[in-house]
Write an enzyme that holds these catalytic residues in place. Structure first.
Site, PDB file in Angstrom:
ATOM      1  CD  GLN A 177      -6.790 -25.702 -19.881  1.00  0.00           C
ATOM      2  OE1 GLN A 177      -7.860 -26.275 -19.853  1.00  0.00           O
ATOM      3  NE2 GLN A 177      -6.081 -25.639 -20.985  1.00  0.00           N
ATOM      4  CD  GLU A 229      -5.822 -31.349 -22.273  1.00  0.00           C
ATOM      5  OE1 GLU A 229      -6.382 -32.447 -22.328  1.00  0.00           O
ATOM      6  OE2 GLU A 229      -5.878 -30.600 -21.273  1.00  0.00           O
ATOM      7  CG  ASP A 255      -3.697 -28.330 -19.353  1.00  0.00           C
ATOM      8  OD1 ASP A 255      -2.748 -28.558 -18.592  1.00  0.00           O
ATOM      9  OD2 ASP A 255      -3.534 -27.982 -20.533  1.00  0.00           O
ATOM     10  N   GLY A 292     -20.424 -49.356 -23.125  1.00  0.00           N
ATOM     11  CA  GLY A 292     -21.096 -49.741 -21.893  1.00  0.00           C
ATOM     12  C   GLY A 292     -22.212 -50.741 -22.151  1.00  0.00           C
ATOM     13  N   GLY A 293     -23.031 -50.932 -21.141  1.00  0.00           N
ATOM     14  CA  GLY A 293     -24.108 -51.917 -21.252  1.00  0.00           C
ATOM     15  C   GLY A 293     -25.221 -51.500 -22.184  1.00  0.00           C
TER      16      GLY A 293
END
Length: 410
Positions: free
Chosen positions: A18, A139, A168, A243-244
């Site tokens: 892959q 993977e 991959d 996050g914010g």
């Protein structure tokens, strides 16, 4: 017609499974002539996870569209001579064998440069130089060692792999970036160069926000996370964005495995959201009115939203939230994606004719260039282009081609 972006670029594709094929398929979609060189037995994925007997698997077809296929036994002397000629005629060579495999064939980087000083030689490996170099890479191994698994999942559960193939195909995209940069630099220098990309490194690059938070953690708890307790490493935090702008997947009716909508609560969205969920007083309540006030109560905030969303189908939740410009997205199942009319209209889900299986559905090119449109064509049959390449382009005779086949060289 306008030439494709990479028209005139020949890629010698010595990849399998892959990570490599995902990279060379992108190059093919950009217009390169990708010649997939396979052992006479073929890429192993032709036979893996088959849904039809004696037909190339979807694993193979979905990673090898728009390519040509030739076979060659590079362990034979004649095979090495032919490989030398293929290298001489190529602009790019891509491989993802185990460490040192191509060197052991007799094709070190020094030798390849002697054959073709202009070639860009890209190698995809599991790891960089160091203690992990010879580890076998897959993977989920790359996800485990690149920072993804330790930060994916819920706080009280085990580390989890993501369904996205960031080890991959994610590495394949990084390899394409390196190859294109090397081709661009060759325009100035006239020289090719090595491009090395490791799966662990690519996953780490995609996990950079978690390294950001590891450094922030040394200065105190991460308020944007819903976790109550913090140790000395970034915890798993469920579906929190970290996050914010806090976000979470809230359940919808009728409560199936993918009846969820992911909702992000921005400061400007709190007032309309509080009205939607039937709690308009929270927009003015000092305990809820500001992002700072809501941060310690993220679990409770999303519980209130879910009490509302769980009474409605996800598409109705989506419609109501979008009416107020509240960022959100339904959790789409693979069945919903493969049947999505907008993805089909954008040629991101395409149906491709195949000479043996009839047709198959695959992912289209995510790279949309106005002057280089992509028409996805079928993956090649094993050795389908032997005569075209060996006779038509390398100038071998028909009789030699027959001998090469009978002697097991192709």
């Amino acid at each position: 017609m306008t030439p494709k972006a990479l028209e005139g670029i020949r890629v010698l594709d010595m990849t399998h499974v892959q990570s490599g094929p995902s990279a060379t398929q992108l190059l093919a979609w950009l217009g390169a002539d990708v010649v997939k060189l396979e052992a006479p037995t073929g890429d192993i994925t032709r036979k893996q996870l088959r849904d039809l007997p004696d037909v190339d698997s979807l694993y193979f077809t979905m990673l090898n569209c728009n390519k040509r296929s030739i076979t060659l036994n590079t362990k034979t002397e004649r095979g090495k001579e032919i490989l030398t000629e293929l290298i001489r005629r190529s602009d790019v060579m891509v491989e993802n064998f185990g460490p040192g495999a191509v060197d052991r064939m007799g094709f070190t980087w020094d030798r390849i440069q002697e054959i073709n000083p202009r070639i860009v030689y890209a190698s995809i490996k599991g790891f960089g130089e160091g203690p992990y170099t010879n580890f076998k890479a897959y993977e989920v191994v790359a996800q485990a060692m690149g920072g993804s698994m330790s930060t994916t999942g819920f706080e009280d559960g085990p580390p989890l792999a993501t369904g996205a193939q960031i080890g991959d195909s994610g590495t394949g995209v990084h390899a394409v970036a390196g190859i294109l940069a090397a081709l661009f630099q060759r325009e100035r220098t006239g020289r090719g160069q090595r491009v090395n990309v490791a799966m662990q490194h690519a996953v780490l690059n995609l996990c950079r926000v978690k390294l950001r938070d590891q450094q922030r953690l040394t200065r105190g708890p991460l308020a944007e996370y819903p976790n109550e307790d913090f140790g000395d490493e970034v915890p798993r935090s469920g579906n929190a964005s970290g996050g914010g702008q806090p976000g979470w997947a809230v359940r919808c009716a009728p409560g199936g495995p993918n009846d969820y909508v992911y909702v992000i609560v921005q400061p400007v969205g709190w007032k309309p959201l509080s009205e939607l969920i039937g709690r308009p007083e929270l927009a003015e309540d000092p305990e809820w009115a500001t992002p700072e006030a809501r941060l310690p109560k993220l679990n409770k905030m999303f519980q209130l939203i879910e009490e509302w969303s769980s009474t409605l189908p996800k598409w109705e939740v989506l419609e109501r939230l979008n009416a107020h410009n509240i960022p959100c997205g339904p959790i789409l199942s693979t069945k919903e994606i493969i049947e999505d009319a907008s993805l089909a209209a954008n040629e991101m889900v395409v149906t491709v004719p195949h000479p043996e299986r009839g047709e198959f559905v695959t992912v289209g090119s995510p790279l949309k260039l106005s002057d280089s449109p992509v028409a996805v064509t079928s993956s090649p049959l094993l050795g389908e282009h032997n005569e075209e390449v060996y006779v038509g382009e390398l100038g071998l005779g028909d009789e030699e081609l027959r001998l090469l086949k009978s002697n097991g060289v192709i």
